[in-house]
Design an enzyme around this catalytic site. Structure first.
Site, PDB file in Angstrom:
ATOM      1  N   SER A  34       0.805  -0.738   0.239  1.00  0.00           N
ATOM      2  CA  SER A  34      -0.376   0.123   0.302  1.00  0.00           C
ATOM      3  C   SER A  34       1.067   1.161  -0.124  1.00  0.00           C
ATOM      4  O   SER A  34       1.768   1.141   0.456  1.00  0.00           O
ATOM      5  CB  SER A  34      -0.521   0.088   1.558  1.00  0.00           C
ATOM      6  OG  SER A  34      -1.736  -0.632   1.186  1.00  0.00           O
ATOM      7  N   HIS A  87      -5.068  -8.830  -1.877  1.00  0.00           N
ATOM      8  CA  HIS A  87      -5.830  -9.619  -0.608  1.00  0.00           C
ATOM      9  C   HIS A  87      -6.916 -10.205  -0.267  1.00  0.00           C
ATOM     10  O   HIS A  87      -7.542 -10.749  -1.070  1.00  0.00           O
ATOM     11  CB  HIS A  87      -5.831  -8.253   0.168  1.00  0.00           C
ATOM     12  CG  HIS A  87      -4.376  -7.199  -0.243  1.00  0.00           C
ATOM     13  ND1 HIS A  87      -5.023  -6.208  -0.712  1.00  0.00           N
ATOM     14  CD2 HIS A  87      -2.947  -6.939   0.603  1.00  0.00           C
ATOM     15  CE1 HIS A  87      -3.881  -5.441  -0.966  1.00  0.00           C
ATOM     16  NE2 HIS A  87      -3.430  -6.048   0.068  1.00  0.00           N
ATOM     17  N   TYR A  89      -8.988 -10.107   2.343  1.00  0.00           N
ATOM     18  CA  TYR A  89     -10.076  -9.266   2.499  1.00  0.00           C
ATOM     19  C   TYR A  89     -10.533  -8.317   1.520  1.00  0.00           C
ATOM     20  O   TYR A  89     -12.157  -8.076   1.066  1.00  0.00           O
ATOM     21  CB  TYR A  89      -9.733  -8.310   3.843  1.00  0.00           C
ATOM     22  CG  TYR A  89      -8.748  -6.857   3.062  1.00  0.00           C
ATOM     23  CD1 TYR A  89      -8.953  -5.741   2.023  1.00  0.00           C
ATOM     24  CD2 TYR A  89      -7.091  -6.709   3.059  1.00  0.00           C
ATOM     25  CE1 TYR A  89      -8.602  -5.323   1.188  1.00  0.00           C
ATOM     26  CE2 TYR A  89      -6.285  -5.830   2.340  1.00  0.00           C
ATOM     27  CZ  TYR A  89      -7.174  -5.005   1.705  1.00  0.00           C
ATOM     28  OH  TYR A  89      -6.116  -4.125   1.330  1.00  0.00           O
ATOM     29  N   GLU A  90     -10.292  -8.645   0.183  1.00  0.00           N
ATOM     30  CA  GLU A  90     -10.612  -8.389  -0.756  1.00  0.00           C
ATOM     31  C   GLU A  90     -11.826  -9.142  -1.941  1.00  0.00           C
ATOM     32  O   GLU A  90     -12.540  -8.931  -2.320  1.00  0.00           O
ATOM     33  CB  GLU A  90     -10.066  -8.162  -2.838  1.00  0.00           C
ATOM     34  CG  GLU A  90      -9.330  -6.868  -1.693  1.00  0.00           C
ATOM     35  CD  GLU A  90      -8.560  -7.121  -3.001  1.00  0.00           C
ATOM     36  OE1 GLU A  90      -8.568  -5.921  -4.093  1.00  0.00           O
ATOM     37  OE2 GLU A  90      -7.545  -6.707  -3.164  1.00  0.00           O
ATOM     38  N   ALA A 117       2.652  -2.161   4.082  1.00  0.00           N
ATOM     39  CA  ALA A 117       2.579  -1.458   5.040  1.00  0.00           C
ATOM     40  C   ALA A 117       2.059  -1.780   6.425  1.00  0.00           C
ATOM     41  O   ALA A 117       0.708  -2.256   6.267  1.00  0.00           O
ATOM     42  CB  ALA A 117       1.679  -0.364   4.455  1.00  0.00           C
ATOM     43  N   MET A 220      -2.184  -7.308   6.802  1.00  0.00           N
ATOM     44  CA  MET A 220      -3.166  -7.571   6.643  1.00  0.00           C
ATOM     45  C   MET A 220      -2.207  -8.400   4.982  1.00  0.00           C
ATOM     46  O   MET A 220      -3.252  -8.879   4.041  1.00  0.00           O
ATOM     47  CB  MET A 220      -4.260  -6.774   5.559  1.00  0.00           C
ATOM     48  CG  MET A 220      -4.867  -5.941   6.940  1.00  0.00           C
ATOM     49  SD  MET A 220      -6.005  -4.881   6.832  1.00  0.00           S
ATOM     50  CE  MET A 220      -5.932  -4.303   8.052  1.00  0.00           C
ATOM     51  N   SER A 221      -1.207  -8.444   4.142  1.00  0.00           N
ATOM     52  CA  SER A 221      -0.551  -9.303   3.327  1.00  0.00           C
ATOM     53  C   SER A 221       0.705  -9.614   4.002  1.00  0.00           C
ATOM     54  O   SER A 221       0.888 -10.293   4.955  1.00  0.00           O
ATOM     55  CB  SER A 221      -0.666  -8.508   2.808  1.00  0.00           C
ATOM     56  OG  SER A 221       0.622  -7.316   3.465  1.00  0.00           O
ATOM     57  N   ASN A 244       1.460   3.407  11.156  1.00  0.00           N
ATOM     58  CA  ASN A 244       1.102   4.286  11.847  1.00  0.00           C
ATOM     59  C   ASN A 244       1.176   2.955  12.713  1.00  0.00           C
ATOM     60  O   ASN A 244       1.411   2.180  12.912  1.00  0.00           O
ATOM     61  CB  ASN A 244      -1.158   4.148  11.952  1.00  0.00           C
ATOM     62  CG  ASN A 244      -0.764   3.042  11.455  1.00  0.00           C
ATOM     63  OD1 ASN A 244      -0.676   2.572  10.020  1.00  0.00           O
ATOM     64  ND2 ASN A 244      -1.932   1.755  12.272  1.00  0.00           N
ATOM     65  N   HIS A 258      -7.196   4.228   6.536  1.00  0.00           N
ATOM     66  CA  HIS A 258      -6.018   4.078   5.438  1.00  0.00           C
ATOM     67  C   HIS A 258      -5.282   5.330   5.093  1.00  0.00           C
ATOM     68  O   HIS A 258      -4.271   4.617   4.599  1.00  0.00           O
ATOM     69  CB  HIS A 258      -6.698   3.865   4.031  1.00  0.00           C
ATOM     70  CG  HIS A 258      -6.619   2.771   2.711  1.00  0.00           C
ATOM     71  ND1 HIS A 258      -5.634   2.352   3.008  1.00  0.00           N
ATOM     72  CD2 HIS A 258      -7.195   3.151   1.608  1.00  0.00           C
ATOM     73  CE1 HIS A 258      -5.351   2.092   2.408  1.00  0.00           C
ATOM     74  NE2 HIS A 258      -5.958   2.482   0.749  1.00  0.00           N
TER      75      HIS A 258
HETATM   76  N1  HPA Z   1      -3.524  -2.771  10.883  1.00  0.00           N
HETATM   77  C1  HPA Z   1      -3.079  -3.746  10.177  1.00  0.00           C
HETATM   78  N2  HPA Z   1      -2.840  -3.396   8.885  1.00  0.00           N
HETATM   79  C2  HPA Z   1      -2.184  -2.413   8.399  1.00  0.00           C
HETATM   80  C3  HPA Z   1      -1.746  -1.673   9.219  1.00  0.00           C
HETATM   81  C4  HPA Z   1      -2.973  -1.381  10.824  1.00  0.00           C
HETATM   82  O1  HPA Z   1      -2.572  -1.144  11.837  1.00  0.00           O
HETATM   83  N3  HPA Z   1      -1.299  -0.052   9.422  1.00  0.00           N
HETATM   84  C5  HPA Z   1      -1.260  -0.786   7.580  1.00  0.00           C
HETATM   85  N4  HPA Z   1      -1.688  -1.470   8.139  1.00  0.00           N
END
Ligand code: HPA
Length: 286
Positions: A34, A87, A89-90, A117, A220-221, A244, A258
């Site tokens: 991402s 992903h 989740y998609e 990310a 998530m990947s 983050n 996001h």
């Molecule tokens: N959690 C899950 N997936 C993520 C995060 C997060 O805080 N930041 C970027 N991808």
């Protein structure tokens, strides 16, 4: 193995199509996470194939994720880059998510660099750091959603593969060296990545649980791809950009989103580009 979605025959047909259409013989594949898709610009002699033009390939659906396979050169080296990944989740099956790894393997690619990310769980980490992945927690995998579930095709790898040795130390050291050489402004960490399927960001209680389990960053990947690539005998190296910090207090006014993830990707885009380009042009596998 397992299903038609990532069978030897399907992966082989795509691999042959790509080799024939491009005439390239990449040595290494890179998957861009991402907000990191801009890394695709750093290759020279580029040939861009939208996923939709590749028969049998899935297509990408998230904002901020493009969907292109980019063939090109980093220095003298031929590489192929996924600008946008699939992903779970998609709604993709874990078999579709990992199909590209088998395609790369059957194209003769020897190693993959997976990027993502991630949210920082380790309190020593800061937004903008990178974390080289030393090991993972495959949460969905442990409870029944493993990408290798199903009948095993021995042409793609063994029935019961190890996962204690997924992430290649030599490549990881060379990647760390590239971040150093290019004066990457964030810290370079070494840690454990926990894969949760998403698309929800974690609750506060979940973040606290993940820390007690030994995770340093959450995303998530990457893990399904790493498992399938390792199964096929590819060398695997992966890193997270900490975009983050995971929230550990219930009364916090902030929340994961996001936009923040994409903004941090933007903030570090140029430095990541130079570090990864340096790695791609200079790494050696033996
Ligand atoms: N959690 C899950 N997936 C993520 C995060 C997060 O805080 N930041 C970027 N991808």
């Amino acid at each position: 193995a397992g299903t038609e979605e990532n069978s030897y025959e399907r992966a082989d047909a795509i691999a042959r199509y790509l080799l024939e259409r491009t005439g390239r013989r990449p040595e290494l594949a890179v998957v861009l996470g991402s907000g990191l898709g801009g890394l695709g610009d750093s290759l020279t002699d580029r040939q861009v194939l939208p996923y939709a033009e590749i028969p049998g390939f899935p297509t990408s659906t998230v904002a901020g994720h493009q969907g292109n396979l980019i063939f090109g050169k980093a220095g003298d080296r031929d590489v192929v880059l996924m600008q946008g990944r699939f992903h779970a989740y998609e709604g993709y099956s874990v078999h579709q998510v990992t199909l590209p790894m088998r395609v790369f393997h059957l194209m003769g690619v020897r190693a993959v660099l997976l990027t993502n990310a991630a949210g920082g769980l380790n309190r020593d980490y800061a937004v903008g750091d990178v974390m080289l992945i030393r090991d993972h927690l495959n949460l969905p995998g442990l409870v029944g959603c493993n990408p290798l579930r199903g009948p095993n095709d021995e042409r793609l790898g063994p029935r019961f593969p190890s996962t204690s040795d997924v992430y290649d130390k030599r490549m990881r050291d060379q990647l760390a060296e590239a971040f150093k050489q290019c004066n990457f402004p964030g810290a370079t960490r070494l840690g454990v990545y926990v894969y949760q399927q998403g698309p929800c960001y974690e609750s506060v209680a979940e973040c606290r649980m993940l820390i007690t389990m030994g995770a340093d960053a959450v995303g998530m990947s990457t893990v399904p791809e790493a498992v399938v690539a390792h199964h096929a005998g590819l060398r695997v190296c992966a890193f997270s950009l900490i975009t983050n910090m995971a929230l550990l207090e219930w009364d916090s006014a902030e929340k994961a989103n996001h936009e923040e993830v994409l903004q941090t990707g933007q903030l570090r885009a140029d430095q990541l580009k130079s570090s990864v380009s340096h790695f791609l042009a200079n790494f050696s596998l033996d």
